[in-house]
Design a protein around this motif. Structure first.
Motif, PDB file in Angstrom:
ATOM      1  N   VAL A  38       0.930  -0.886   0.187  1.00 12.99           N
ATOM      2  CA  VAL A  38       0.029  -0.204   0.243  1.00 12.99           C
ATOM      3  C   VAL A  38       0.718   1.593  -0.249  1.00 12.99           C
ATOM      4  CG1 VAL A  38      -2.132   1.351   1.415  1.00 12.99           C
ATOM      5  CG2 VAL A  38      -1.931  -1.349   0.974  1.00 12.99           C
ATOM      6  N   LEU A  39       1.979   0.757   0.439  1.00 17.10           N
ATOM      7  CA  LEU A  39       2.688   2.489   0.862  1.00 17.10           C
ATOM      8  C   LEU A  39       3.377   2.542  -0.358  1.00 17.10           C
ATOM      9  CD1 LEU A  39       4.407   2.358   4.519  1.00 17.10           C
ATOM     10  CD2 LEU A  39       3.173   4.150   4.060  1.00 17.10           C
ATOM     11  N   LYS A  40       4.091   1.162  -1.278  1.00 17.37           N
ATOM     12  CA  LYS A  40       4.491   1.628  -2.422  1.00 17.37           C
ATOM     13  C   LYS A  40       3.031   2.372  -3.670  1.00 17.37           C
ATOM     14  CE  LYS A  40       7.786  -1.613  -2.157  1.00 17.37           C
ATOM     15  NZ  LYS A  40       8.028  -3.332  -2.557  1.00 17.37           N
ATOM     16  N   LYS A  41       2.287   1.175  -3.711  1.00 14.81           N
ATOM     17  CA  LYS A  41       1.252   1.852  -4.752  1.00 14.81           C
ATOM     18  C   LYS A  41       0.881   2.946  -3.968  1.00 14.81           C
ATOM     19  CE  LYS A  41       0.772  -2.586  -5.406  1.00 14.81           C
ATOM     20  NZ  LYS A  41      -0.330  -4.405  -5.935  1.00 14.81           N
ATOM     21  N   ASP A  42       0.402   3.517  -3.005  1.00 17.09           N
ATOM     22  CA  ASP A  42      -0.541   4.733  -3.283  1.00 17.09           C
ATOM     23  C   ASP A  42      -0.222   5.897  -2.965  1.00 17.09           C
ATOM     24  OD1 ASP A  42      -2.636   3.031  -3.410  1.00 17.09           O
ATOM     25  OD2 ASP A  42      -3.710   2.905  -0.903  1.00 17.09           O
ATOM     26  N   TYR A  43       1.602   5.531  -1.858  1.00 16.82           N
ATOM     27  CA  TYR A  43       2.003   7.191  -1.503  1.00 16.82           C
ATOM     28  C   TYR A  43       3.354   7.120  -2.160  1.00 16.82           C
ATOM     29  CZ  TYR A  43      -1.284   6.782   2.132  1.00 16.82           C
ATOM     30  OH  TYR A  43      -2.989   6.502   2.014  1.00 16.82           O
ATOM     31  N   GLY A  44       3.337   6.255  -3.012  1.00 14.22           N
ATOM     32  CA  GLY A  44       5.009   6.275  -3.171  1.00 14.22           C
ATOM     33  C   GLY A  44       6.400   6.307  -2.652  1.00 14.22           C
ATOM     34  N   VAL A  45       5.767   5.456  -1.960  1.00 20.81           N
ATOM     35  CA  VAL A  45       7.560   5.018  -0.476  1.00 20.81           C
ATOM     36  C   VAL A  45       8.329   4.139  -1.269  1.00 20.81           C
ATOM     37  CG1 VAL A  45       7.718   4.489   1.539  1.00 20.81           C
ATOM     38  CG2 VAL A  45       5.636   5.956   1.144  1.00 20.81           C
ATOM     39  N   ARG A  46       9.368   4.297  -0.902  1.00 18.94           N
ATOM     40  CA  ARG A  46      10.200   3.755  -1.717  1.00 18.94           C
ATOM     41  C   ARG A  46      10.927   2.876  -0.460  1.00 18.94           C
ATOM     42  NH1 ARG A  46      15.897   4.964  -3.264  1.00 18.94           N
ATOM     43  NH2 ARG A  46      16.598   2.900  -3.594  1.00 18.94           N
TER      44      ARG A  46
END
Length: 63
Positions: A38-46
């Motif tokens: 979710v962090l990767k897909k929705d927020y672009g967090v790496r």
């Protein structure tokens, strides 16, 4: 906590206890993987995993 008496388990009881711990650990791992997705897909967090064996405390030593 120092006064706790260790209960003696039969091998079968110990196996059931370890299986329950393993199930809980697997469920927790799945939850964390879903959170990372979710962090990767929705927020672009790496998220970058650290290699095993490396401490996050640089320069800390116990004398």
């Amino acid at each position: 906590m120092g006064n706790e008496v260790k209960k003696v388990l039969t091998p079968e009881q110990r196996i059931k206890e370890l299986e329950a711990q393993l199930k809980a650990a697997n469920e927790k791992a799945q939850l964390f993987e879903a959170m990372i997705d979710v962090l990767k897909k929705d927020y672009g967090v790496r998220i970058v995993k650290k290699p095993l064996g490396r401490s996050s405390h640089k320069g800390s030593s116990k004398d």
